[in-house]
Design a protein around this motif. Structure first.
Motif, PDB file in Angstrom:
ATOM      1  N   ASN A 269       0.910  -1.142  -0.027  1.00 52.11           N
ATOM      2  CA  ASN A 269       0.080   0.135   0.010  1.00 52.11           C
ATOM      3  C   ASN A 269       0.968   1.266   0.150  1.00 52.11           C
ATOM      4  O   ASN A 269       0.523   2.331   0.786  1.00 52.11           O
ATOM      5  CB  ASN A 269      -0.817  -0.045   1.144  1.00 52.11           C
ATOM      6  N   ARG A 271       2.225   4.591  -0.917  1.00 49.48           N
ATOM      7  CA  ARG A 271       1.476   5.902  -1.325  1.00 49.48           C
ATOM      8  C   ARG A 271       1.620   6.247  -2.827  1.00 49.48           C
ATOM      9  O   ARG A 271       3.005   6.105  -3.162  1.00 49.48           O
ATOM     10  CB  ARG A 271       1.740   7.309  -0.435  1.00 49.48           C
ATOM     11  N   GLY A 296      -3.123   7.508  -1.186  1.00 53.78           N
ATOM     12  CA  GLY A 296      -3.482   6.080  -1.814  1.00 53.78           C
ATOM     13  C   GLY A 296      -3.065   5.948  -3.263  1.00 53.78           C
ATOM     14  O   GLY A 296      -2.329   6.739  -3.846  1.00 53.78           O
ATOM     15  N   GLN A 316      -6.890   5.316  -2.553  1.00 57.20           N
ATOM     16  CA  GLN A 316      -7.080   4.382  -1.484  1.00 57.20           C
ATOM     17  C   GLN A 316      -5.809   3.566  -1.576  1.00 57.20           C
ATOM     18  O   GLN A 316      -5.171   3.144  -2.529  1.00 57.20           O
ATOM     19  CB  GLN A 316      -8.281   3.362  -1.681  1.00 57.20           C
ATOM     20  N   ARG A 317      -5.345   3.256  -0.215  1.00 58.40           N
ATOM     21  CA  ARG A 317      -4.080   2.401  -0.348  1.00 58.40           C
ATOM     22  C   ARG A 317      -4.534   0.929  -0.799  1.00 58.40           C
ATOM     23  O   ARG A 317      -5.506   0.479  -0.460  1.00 58.40           O
ATOM     24  CB  ARG A 317      -3.617   2.609   1.259  1.00 58.40           C
ATOM     25  N   ASN A 320      -6.530  -1.062  -5.914  1.00 60.06           N
ATOM     26  CA  ASN A 320      -8.142  -0.653  -5.974  1.00 60.06           C
ATOM     27  C   ASN A 320      -9.042  -1.778  -6.613  1.00 60.06           C
ATOM     28  O   ASN A 320     -10.129  -1.424  -6.335  1.00 60.06           O
ATOM     29  CB  ASN A 320      -8.162   0.674  -6.727  1.00 60.06           C
TER      30      ASN A 320
END
Length: 1023
Positions: A269, A271, A296, A316-317, A320
């Motif tokens: 995850n 960034r 994310g 979103q981390r 997806n």
């Protein structure tokens, strides 16, 4: 005689698979005996075994997407996007992945006239058109750059290209310039007269940068010329996992470039970084701006947007497209200039349960986000105060939205709902006047079966059309059919029409389209549908029943081609998405530009509804189908594999098509032959040009011939089904191969007669060779541990209704050729060598990839092949060895034989896996003296082979022969040689479109005609 058609996966197996050990000699009783071809039966202690052993400067498009702002609203700084179609007045420019650029006149209603075409070697991506000048972006599969200075003879270059074309005179489109760009095209924008092209290298492509890298290149496009201005490169600090293509959001002042990034830290995850590029300089000079860190992943352009000086991002981390474990983040940033992008506000979208972010859309002071697991929440976001973004309302619904189109206080969504029996694609209408309480007003489902959209999320807005003035939504789509719940879900491919008003949606009809539909537009009271295969126009006065009025072929797919009567080519085509197979007829003259004059759907060949049921039925085997011509008839043979009432079923479908009227071919006869199923290998007996035996190994054993052969109005095909036998450790030790030859008398198409002749069981088999009225195939049987005996089986098909099996003949090796008198046989025999080795790398270092590593015995097994000729007196069933001929090398690319000659291609021998001081492996090194090229042996008809013609150079495999002419696949496409003299004479050569090789080649006196699959027909002129 045509060469056997060798599928690409077979060629690869012949080049790279494990070698099998075979050696032949005459046994004491006078019969020939060889080593066992099965690697599991290699005898230990074989008598042949040997012991031991940065920034740089250089020299009518689609409008920007909704939401892409511009600081300077002047036309000179307008932001435009490329597309696969462009329209300039009544001229339509259409870009096909397979057909290149076509310019079509659409000004006369219900008539489509080709003005010009320009073929391209690489894969077209998108284009811009202005004043008859076309800027085409191309993604290349890579190309070989030869070099005499390089030890391996050249290098493989992976790149893309921008191609500038002058199409003012479409009948003679001229290339103005081209520029290579690194990696693959991700996206582009045209701002004023400067084109910004974004490409990426994923860090894993062949001979590209080791770390993922994004490159942005600017080009000045004013006037007829195009010139590179500047280039910026962003490289990842590490070789990240899954670094994927970049998405682009743009204003006329800057580009925002971002994409998903992961690492190997265990949580996946990491960034994302949005890279800002300043493009305010109208000359095309760029400056690197800020790197904006977001919390994310950014997987599409719609997740980032600049509005009134504020950059908004929803991310979103994690991946997806898997279940999200972290709440999506809404972040805002104040954009002072390209270098100064500072955090402004942030909030989390509180999810009722862990879900993944699927799509995002901004609309002025509003934002919308979709997350999904099995139900689909729509979240509304208030961005009126960008420093205080707020999550407002939530609406749950089945499925998920792939794309959202805002319309003020209404929102239109395109999505998926695979659990809905009414259709897996959806269009939904929402009332979002109150952000705290969004409502779904209406949803329509369509596309039964497994459906898909043609474009990714960055480009779906170019395909999905909402026409407010016409109250119409158009959705290009394709859906695979299949057998479900004891019924057929019909495949569909076309443009779904939906009536649209402020508060309602009404599902209307589908405008059917061959190929994968990609675009739809309205012009002159007609709907135009565009796929990679064709452009089709429709009347839609009755939206429930669109009526086709005209069609133009952008591509002419051909997976198999034969010469038919009346100067026509008969070709087999297939719609990958609907599974529909079709016989098409194209004029032989002007092959490259010709369009089909007639076609015939072949679904009627199948006798059961299930076999006709799209992708899970008959046409899953279209690539293995074969065409034959006889007078005014074309014969179609299709092997099939399907399930009937939960039971496996293998069949051979054969049809007779009358092509005397090319514009209206007619099916005049058909039959279905149900084949037995044994073991679990299914239709493993359908093979061309290589030997079949259990375990899926092709290795060192060489076969020749075809799975099906033609003798006038008679077809014969071989079926082989294997039953595996396992050893005490549960490994497949051998297989019993049961075989049969089916003979079809097609002289009376309405009353086809089929005969079946069972052949002796064996542990392996080669394809069929036809000589005169006799069909030949060879097999081998185990005689003792490590030894086998080869036999030739012969079938006299002179009486097609009553074939006669002749006595089998023991021969030294696998059958390669039979001469016209049928008194001389040419075979390939084998000598196995076993060398001590500790690791697999030891094998590849010493012998390259033709070595088989036996981990149990810690040894390398290599096999040498040799040609043997034998005499077979007329009326005899006993062969006598005449001579043995050694080959100049053992890295065989392919072997093709006729009744007079044997054509062998060899590829260079390389040393692999040599370690370097740094702990890695160096590039393969060509071994001194290794042979590479074409080697032609004459004397099949006399039983005395001699090397009569040869050349050195790249020659992958022979794909067709006719007399002394041979068509060779090489690194650059296809080359045809006349081998009558000692030094073959080049008759013609051509780079081939698409993947660079042909599925099938037809050698004509003046040209070689290549079937390139989806890329259609391409001719190579011969002189």
């Amino acid at each position: 005689m045509l060469a056997p058609r060798r599928p690409s996966f077979v060629r690869a197996a012949l080049l790279a698979s494990a070698a099998f050990a075979l050696v032949a000699c005459a046994s004491s009783d006078g019969e020939f005996e060889s080593d066992d071809p099965s690697p599991q039966s290699q005898a230990r202690g074989d008598s042949n075994a040997a012991g031991g052993a940065s920034s740089s400067s250089g020299a009518a498009a689609s409008p920007s997407a909704p939401g892409e702002g511009a600081k300077d609203p002047s036309p000179e700084r307008a932001v435009e996007e490329a597309d696969i179609i462009q329209r300039d007045g009544s001229r339509l420019y259409a870009l096909s992945r397979y057909g290149g650029l076509s310019v079509i006149e659409i000004g006369v209603r219900d008539q489509l006239k080709m003005l010009g075409r320009y073929r391209m070697d690489a894969m077209p991506f998108e284009m811009y058109v202005k004043d008859g000048v076309v800027q085409v972006m191309l993604n290349d599969f890579g190309h070989w750059v030869p070099s005499t200075a390089s030890a391996d003879g050249g290098r493989w270059v992976q790149s893309s290209e921008i191609l500038s074309l002058d199409a003012k005179n479409p009948a003679a489109i001229q290339k103005l310039a081209s520029f290579d760009v690194p990696g693959s095209v991700s996206d582009s924008r045209l701002v004023g007269d400067v084109l910004y092209l974004v490409t990426y290298e994923d860090g894993y492509c062949w001979r590209c940068q080791d770390t993922p890298s994004t490159t942005i290149t600017s080009f000045k496009t004013a006037g007829a010329a195009i010139a590179q201005v500047d280039q910026l490169r962003f490289s990842s600090p590490q070789k990240s996992y899954g670094w994927w293509k970049r998405s682009v959001s743009a204003t006329n002042q800057r580009l925002y470039v971002a994409g998903p990034e992961w690492n190997w830290n265990g949580n996946g995850n990491q960034r994302s970084i949005i890279q800002v590029v300043d493009i305010a300089n109208p000359s095309g000079q760029m400056r690197k701006g800020a790197d904006v860190a977001v919390d994310g992943q950014v997987s599409s352009r719609w997740q980032m947007d600049e509005f009134e000086g504020v950059l908004r991002v929803v991310s979103q981390r994690g991946n997806n497209w898997s279940n999200g474990s972290v709440d999506p983040q809404v972040q805002t940033f104040r954009v002072t200039d390209s270098n100064t992008v500072l955090p402004l506000g942030q909030t989390s979208l509180r999810l009722p349960k862990p879900e993944s972010l699927r799509s995002v859309r901004f609309d002025g002071p509003r934002g919308y986000a979709i997350t999904a697991q099995q139900t689909d929440p729509l979240f509304t976001i208030d961005l009126a105060d960008p420093a205080l973004p707020k999550q407002m309302g939530t609406l749950e619904m089945p499925g998920f939205l792939y794309y959202m189109e805002p319309r003020g206080d209404r929102l239109i969504g395109l999505g998926y709902d695979n659990r809905n029996s009414e259709g897996s694609l959806t269009v939904s209408l929402f009332d979002v006047a109150d952000l705290k309480a969004p409502k779904m007003l209406k949803r329509v489902n369509f596309a039964k079966g497994w459906a898909q959209l043609a474009e990714d999320q960055d480009r779906i807005h170019k395909s999905f059309q909402v026409l407010d003035a016409q109250g119409l939504i158009m959705v290009p789509f394709a859906s695979y059919g299949g057998w479900r719940d004891n019924g057929c879900t019909a495949p569909q491919s076309g443009i779904q029409l939906i009536d649209y008003s402020r508060d309602d949606l009404v599902l209307r009809g589908v405008a059917p389209q061959h190929g994968e539909p990609r675009r739809a537009f309205l012009y002159d009271e007609r709907l135009f549908a565009v796929s990679d295969n064709n452009v089709t126009s429709f009347r839609i006065d009755d939206r429930d029943a669109p009526a086709k009025t005209a069609q133009f072929a952008l591509a002419n797919p051909a997976h198999n081609v034969v010469s038919a009567s009346g100067g026509m080519l008969a070709q087999l085509t297939n719609d990958w998405f609907t599974g529909e197979a079709m016989l098409a007829l194209t004029p032989k003259e002007g092959t490259d530009q010709a369009e089909p004059v007639g076609s015939l759907p072949l679904t009627a060949l199948a006798t059961s509804e299930r076999a006709r049921c799209g992708g899970y039925g008959t046409w899953t085997s279209w690539y293995a189908a074969r065409l034959f011509a006889q007078g005014n008839f074309v014969y179609v043979a299709v092997p099939t594999y399907s399930y009937e009432a939960s039971t496996q079923k293998r069949t051979m479908l054969v049809g007779v098509v009358d092509v005397s009227n090319p514009s209206a071919p007619a099916l005049v006869g058909k039959t279905e032959i149900v084949l037995p199923i044994q073991g679990g290998y299914g239709s493993g007996g359908w093979f061309d040009g290589y030997a079949f035996y259990s375990g899926g190994y092709y290795g060192s054993l060489v076969g020749a011939g075809s799975a099906i052969v033609q003798n006038g109005s008679t077809l014969s095909f071989i079926d082989a089904a294997s039953t595996p036998v396992t050893d005490d450790n549960g490994r497949t030790a051998e297989a019993r191969v049961d075989r049969a030859v089916y003979t079809l008398n097609l002289a009376q198409p309405a009353a086809i007669h089929v005969s079946k002749t069972d052949l002796p069981a064996s542990v392996g088999s080669t394809p069929l060779i036809l000589q005169g009225n006799t069909v030949y195939t060879s097999r081998w049987q185990r005689t003792q541990p490590g030894r086998v005996r080869f036999w030739v089986d012969r079938l006299d098909i002179g009486n097609a209704d009553a074939p006669a099996l002749l006595p089998a003949v023991n021969v030294p090796g696998s059958l390669l050729a039979v001469d016209a008198s049928q008194t001389h046989l040419t075979t390939v025999d084998y000598a196995r060598h076993v060398t001590r080795a500790v690791t697999y790398q030891d094998c590849t270092t010493a012998f390259g990839y033709r070595a088989y590593f036996d981990s149990d015995a810690q040894s390398c097994v290599t096999v040498d092949r040799m040609l043997r000729t034998s005499d077979l007196p007329t009326g005899s069933s006993r062969a006598s060895l005449r001579a043995t001929t050694s080959l100049p090398g053992q890295n065989i690319g392919g072997i093709v034989a006729t009744g007079e000659r044997v054509y062998v291609t060899l590829y260079a021998d390389y040393q692999y896996g040599v370690s370097t001081p740094g702990g890695g492996y160096q590039e393969p090194v060509r071994r001194p003296g290794s042979q590479e090229g074409l080697f032609v042996y004459a004397g099949v008809d006399t039983g005395a082979l001699s090397l009569t013609s040869t050349f050195s150079g790249a020659a992958r495999w022979p794909v067709a022969v006719s007399g002394t002419r041979v068509a060779i696949a090489n690194e650059n496409g296809l080359a045809v040689y006349d081998t009558a003299a000692a030094a073959p004479r080049l008759l013609g050569a051509q780079t081939l479109r698409g993947y660079g090789y042909s599925y099938d080649v037809l050698l004509e006196p003046e040209q070689a005609i290549c079937a390139l699959g989806e890329w259609g027909l391409q001719s190579v002129a011969l002189h």
